[in-house]
Design an enzyme around this catalytic site. Structure first.
Site, PDB file in Angstrom:
ATOM      1  N   LYS A  11      -8.713  59.681 -20.166  1.00 31.70           N
ATOM      2  CA  LYS A  11     -10.052  59.226 -19.452  1.00 31.70           C
ATOM      3  C   LYS A  11      -9.822  58.423 -18.536  1.00 31.70           C
ATOM      4  O   LYS A  11     -10.469  58.171 -17.386  1.00 31.70           O
ATOM      5  CB  LYS A  11     -11.037  58.623 -20.721  1.00 31.70           C
ATOM      6  CG  LYS A  11     -11.332  59.508 -21.651  1.00 31.70           C
ATOM      7  CD  LYS A  11     -11.909  58.996 -22.933  1.00 31.70           C
ATOM      8  CE  LYS A  11     -11.258  57.615 -23.533  1.00 31.70           C
ATOM      9  NZ  LYS A  11     -10.003  58.090 -24.409  1.00 31.70           N
ATOM     10  N   ARG A  86     -19.399  54.326 -28.081  1.00 30.12           N
ATOM     11  CA  ARG A  86     -18.314  54.808 -28.991  1.00 30.12           C
ATOM     12  C   ARG A  86     -18.709  54.917 -30.455  1.00 30.12           C
ATOM     13  O   ARG A  86     -18.066  55.195 -31.130  1.00 30.12           O
ATOM     14  CB  ARG A  86     -16.944  53.792 -29.197  1.00 30.12           C
ATOM     15  CG  ARG A  86     -15.686  54.302 -28.886  1.00 30.12           C
ATOM     16  CD  ARG A  86     -14.817  53.295 -28.019  1.00 30.12           C
ATOM     17  NE  ARG A  86     -13.670  53.427 -28.449  1.00 30.12           N
ATOM     18  CZ  ARG A  86     -12.626  53.324 -27.374  1.00 30.12           C
ATOM     19  NH1 ARG A  86     -12.866  53.075 -26.378  1.00 30.12           N
ATOM     20  NH2 ARG A  86     -11.333  53.465 -27.650  1.00 30.12           N
ATOM     21  N   ARG A 125       3.216  55.939 -22.613  1.00 25.08           N
ATOM     22  CA  ARG A 125       2.442  55.096 -21.748  1.00 25.08           C
ATOM     23  C   ARG A 125       2.829  53.836 -21.261  1.00 25.08           C
ATOM     24  O   ARG A 125       3.390  53.005 -22.059  1.00 25.08           O
ATOM     25  CB  ARG A 125       0.929  54.680 -22.120  1.00 25.08           C
ATOM     26  CG  ARG A 125       0.027  53.954 -21.233  1.00 25.08           C
ATOM     27  CD  ARG A 125      -1.279  53.787 -21.307  1.00 25.08           C
ATOM     28  NE  ARG A 125      -1.836  53.649 -22.687  1.00 25.08           N
ATOM     29  CZ  ARG A 125      -2.808  53.858 -23.256  1.00 25.08           C
ATOM     30  NH1 ARG A 125      -4.023  54.334 -22.374  1.00 25.08           N
ATOM     31  NH2 ARG A 125      -3.407  53.656 -24.565  1.00 25.08           N
ATOM     32  N   ARG A 158       1.301  48.835 -24.168  1.00 26.47           N
ATOM     33  CA  ARG A 158       0.283  47.971 -24.939  1.00 26.47           C
ATOM     34  C   ARG A 158       0.508  48.185 -26.532  1.00 26.47           C
ATOM     35  O   ARG A 158       1.148  48.906 -27.075  1.00 26.47           O
ATOM     36  CB  ARG A 158      -1.091  48.900 -24.640  1.00 26.47           C
ATOM     37  CG  ARG A 158      -2.161  48.653 -23.674  1.00 26.47           C
ATOM     38  CD  ARG A 158      -3.146  49.783 -23.343  1.00 26.47           C
ATOM     39  NE  ARG A 158      -4.019  50.144 -24.457  1.00 26.47           N
ATOM     40  CZ  ARG A 158      -5.051  50.789 -24.380  1.00 26.47           C
ATOM     41  NH1 ARG A 158      -5.401  51.353 -23.128  1.00 26.47           N
ATOM     42  NH2 ARG A 158      -5.474  51.037 -25.401  1.00 26.47           N
ATOM     43  N   ARG A 169      -6.093  54.655 -34.579  1.00 26.48           N
ATOM     44  CA  ARG A 169      -7.136  54.847 -33.667  1.00 26.48           C
ATOM     45  C   ARG A 169      -7.673  56.008 -33.654  1.00 26.48           C
ATOM     46  O   ARG A 169      -8.941  56.456 -33.616  1.00 26.48           O
ATOM     47  CB  ARG A 169      -6.648  54.387 -32.085  1.00 26.48           C
ATOM     48  CG  ARG A 169      -6.492  52.947 -32.004  1.00 26.48           C
ATOM     49  CD  ARG A 169      -5.322  52.702 -30.892  1.00 26.48           C
ATOM     50  NE  ARG A 169      -5.807  53.262 -29.527  1.00 26.48           N
ATOM     51  CZ  ARG A 169      -4.947  53.476 -28.607  1.00 26.48           C
ATOM     52  NH1 ARG A 169      -3.540  52.986 -28.592  1.00 26.48           N
ATOM     53  NH2 ARG A 169      -5.348  53.710 -27.412  1.00 26.48           N
TER      54      ARG A 169
HETATM   55  P1  AP5 Z   1      -5.031  57.334 -20.191  1.00 25.40           P
HETATM   56  O1  AP5 Z   1      -5.590  57.787 -18.956  1.00 25.40           O
HETATM   57  O2  AP5 Z   1      -4.507  55.903 -20.438  1.00 25.40           O
HETATM   58  O3  AP5 Z   1      -5.976  57.759 -21.347  1.00 25.40           O
HETATM   59  P2  AP5 Z   1      -7.347  57.111 -22.140  1.00 25.40           P
HETATM   60  O4  AP5 Z   1      -7.961  58.215 -22.613  1.00 25.40           O
HETATM   61  O5  AP5 Z   1      -7.836  56.128 -21.063  1.00 25.40           O
HETATM   62  O6  AP5 Z   1      -6.567  56.341 -23.459  1.00 25.40           O
HETATM   63  P3  AP5 Z   1      -6.837  55.193 -23.973  1.00 25.40           P
HETATM   64  O7  AP5 Z   1      -5.772  54.784 -24.870  1.00 25.40           O
HETATM   65  O8  AP5 Z   1      -7.146  53.811 -22.989  1.00 25.40           O
HETATM   66  O9  AP5 Z   1      -8.117  55.167 -24.598  1.00 25.40           O
HETATM   67  P4  AP5 Z   1      -8.763  54.392 -26.002  1.00 25.40           P
HETATM   68  O10 AP5 Z   1      -9.938  54.990 -25.911  1.00 25.40           O
HETATM   69  O11 AP5 Z   1      -8.091  54.217 -27.199  1.00 25.40           O
HETATM   70  O12 AP5 Z   1      -8.631  52.942 -25.379  1.00 25.40           O
HETATM   71  P5  AP5 Z   1      -9.610  51.603 -24.698  1.00 25.40           P
HETATM   72  O13 AP5 Z   1      -8.497  50.898 -23.824  1.00 25.40           O
HETATM   73  O14 AP5 Z   1     -10.785  52.296 -24.373  1.00 25.40           O
HETATM   74  O15 AP5 Z   1      -3.553  57.934 -20.347  1.00 25.40           O
HETATM   75  C1  AP5 Z   1      -2.841  57.925 -21.554  1.00 25.40           C
HETATM   76  C2  AP5 Z   1      -1.461  58.080 -20.951  1.00 25.40           C
HETATM   77  O16 AP5 Z   1      -1.216  59.535 -20.617  1.00 25.40           O
HETATM   78  C3  AP5 Z   1      -0.824  57.314 -19.844  1.00 25.40           C
HETATM   79  O17 AP5 Z   1       0.539  56.990 -19.872  1.00 25.40           O
HETATM   80  C4  AP5 Z   1      -1.097  58.369 -18.519  1.00 25.40           C
HETATM   81  O18 AP5 Z   1      -0.268  58.133 -17.653  1.00 25.40           O
HETATM   82  C5  AP5 Z   1      -0.805  59.740 -19.282  1.00 25.40           C
HETATM   83  N1  AP5 Z   1      -1.725  60.735 -18.750  1.00 25.40           N
HETATM   84  C6  AP5 Z   1      -2.946  60.849 -18.674  1.00 25.40           C
HETATM   85  N2  AP5 Z   1      -3.389  61.906 -18.374  1.00 25.40           N
HETATM   86  C7  AP5 Z   1      -2.509  62.876 -18.367  1.00 25.40           C
HETATM   87  C8  AP5 Z   1      -2.452  64.291 -18.135  1.00 25.40           C
HETATM   88  N3  AP5 Z   1      -3.347  64.932 -17.569  1.00 25.40           N
HETATM   89  N4  AP5 Z   1      -1.005  64.776 -18.301  1.00 25.40           N
HETATM   90  C9  AP5 Z   1      -0.223  64.007 -18.419  1.00 25.40           C
HETATM   91  N5  AP5 Z   1      -0.047  62.843 -18.743  1.00 25.40           N
HETATM   92  C10 AP5 Z   1      -1.439  62.172 -18.685  1.00 25.40           C
HETATM   93  O19 AP5 Z   1      -9.703  51.028 -26.082  1.00 25.40           O
HETATM   94  C11 AP5 Z   1      -8.930  50.122 -26.686  1.00 25.40           C
HETATM   95  C12 AP5 Z   1      -9.544  49.404 -27.799  1.00 25.40           C
HETATM   96  O20 AP5 Z   1     -10.768  48.669 -27.446  1.00 25.40           O
HETATM   97  C13 AP5 Z   1      -9.933  50.160 -29.176  1.00 25.40           C
HETATM   98  O21 AP5 Z   1      -9.116  50.392 -30.035  1.00 25.40           O
HETATM   99  C14 AP5 Z   1     -11.137  48.998 -29.607  1.00 25.40           C
HETATM  100  O22 AP5 Z   1     -10.595  48.060 -30.323  1.00 25.40           O
HETATM  101  C15 AP5 Z   1     -11.558  48.584 -28.167  1.00 25.40           C
HETATM  102  N6  AP5 Z   1     -12.828  49.071 -27.957  1.00 25.40           N
HETATM  103  C16 AP5 Z   1     -13.057  49.730 -26.526  1.00 25.40           C
HETATM  104  N7  AP5 Z   1     -14.151  50.206 -26.327  1.00 25.40           N
HETATM  105  C17 AP5 Z   1     -14.742  49.865 -27.544  1.00 25.40           C
HETATM  106  C18 AP5 Z   1     -16.504  50.255 -27.782  1.00 25.40           C
HETATM  107  N8  AP5 Z   1     -17.188  50.919 -26.976  1.00 25.40           N
HETATM  108  N9  AP5 Z   1     -16.518  49.777 -28.973  1.00 25.40           N
HETATM  109  C19 AP5 Z   1     -15.820  49.312 -29.956  1.00 25.40           C
HETATM  110  N10 AP5 Z   1     -14.508  48.893 -29.630  1.00 25.40           N
HETATM  111  C20 AP5 Z   1     -14.147  49.043 -28.483  1.00 25.40           C
END
Ligand code: AP5
Length: 213
Positions: A11, A86, A125, A158, A169
């Site tokens: 994403k 979420r 990552r 991270r 997660r």
């Molecule tokens: P990446 O693009 O970073 O993936 P992502 O879907 O953004 O994954 P995240 O881990 O950031 O999502 P998340 O939802 O767990 O974390 P968030 O920061 O929102 O890609 C991942 C890897 O793959 C990278 O290395 C990239 O280079 C590679 N890649 C990407 N696309 C590729 C492809 N097509 N092919 C090959 N490789 C690829 O949330 C973190 C924490 O914050 C949560 O756990 C929670 O505690 C809190 N939080 C966030 N939002 C909320 C909410 N709304 N409510 C409550 N708590 C929240």
């Protein structure tokens, strides 16, 4: 636009590409929360422990933070919500607030992604400690190991990208977030892309969807 999908579905990667190429504003809940933790703000102090365990931050904190962010962004340009909402509770609060602002979600893109893909992506990552650029040790490696191509700073992993926290997660995604697929399907605004494809192919799917809307 809302991006929906499991952790590691890509994403953030796609949101950055859309922001660069299509001039969207990228609002990432995770990035905003991590910045708060880094600066040790009141929000940061409250959320740190939840994030490190891979649990969701309490709804009220994240809702207030994101609704303020959206209000400030409103006049600027179209925006992408990455990581919000979420839970169905968050989604309902978002709908109500957008309604007040006379805004609406044009579409929600669901990144359908297999569990093996997600685990490989998250464990590999790496992020830039200064500019936040996103790499993968196999799929999208930097030119020089451990160093950011864009600004030359050090890359880091991270804390919540450890295998144990990734498992947590994914559990949280399955029990609290996945139901948003049906929530948005019922509103007729859900689109789907194959999150398993390489980043350029996912981006092509996304732009095709954007062009038909
Ligand atoms: P990446 O693009 O970073 O993936 P992502 O879907 O953004 O994954 P995240 O881990 O950031 O999502 P998340 O939802 O767990 O974390 P968030 O920061 O929102 O890609 C991942 C890897 O793959 C990278 O290395 C990239 O280079 C590679 N890649 C990407 N696309 C590729 C492809 N097509 N092919 C090959 N490789 C690829 O949330 C973190 C924490 O914050 C949560 O756990 C929670 O505690 C809190 N939080 C966030 N939002 C909320 C909410 N709304 N409510 C409550 N708590 C929240």
């Amino acid at each position: 636009m809302v991006l929906l999908g499991p952790p590691g579905a890509g994403k953030g990667t796609q949101a950055v590409m859309l922001a660069e190429k299509k001039n969207f504003l990228h609002l990432s809940t995770g990035d905003i929360l991590r910045e708060n933790v880094k600066r040790n703000t009141d929000i940061g102090k409250k959320v740190k422990v939840f994030m490190e365990k891979g649990e969701l931050v309490p709804d009220d904190i994240v809702i207030e933070m994101m609704l303020d962010t959206i209000k400030n962004a409103k006049a600027k340009k179209d925006f992408i919500l990455d990581g919000f909402p979420r839970t169905v509770y968050q989604a309902k609060k978002l709908d109500a607030e957008l309604n007040k602002l006379k805004l609406a979600i044009d579409m929600v893109v669901y990144f359908k992604t297999g569990i093996e893909t997600v685990i490989l992506r998250l464990t590999g990552r790496r992020l830039c400690s200064k500019c936040g650029a996103n790499y993968h040790i196999v799929n999208m490696p930097p030119k020089k190991q451990g160093v950011c191509d864009k600004c030359g700073s050090e890359l880091y992993q991270r804390k919540d990208d450890s295998e144990e926290t990734i498992k947590k997660r994914l559990e949280v995604y399955n029990s609290q977030t996945k139901e948003l697929i049906d929530y948005y399907k019922a509103q007729g605004i859900l689109e789907e892309v194959s999150g398993d494809l390489e980043a350029g192919a996912v981006y092509s799917e996304l732009t095709k969807i954007l062009n038909t809307r």
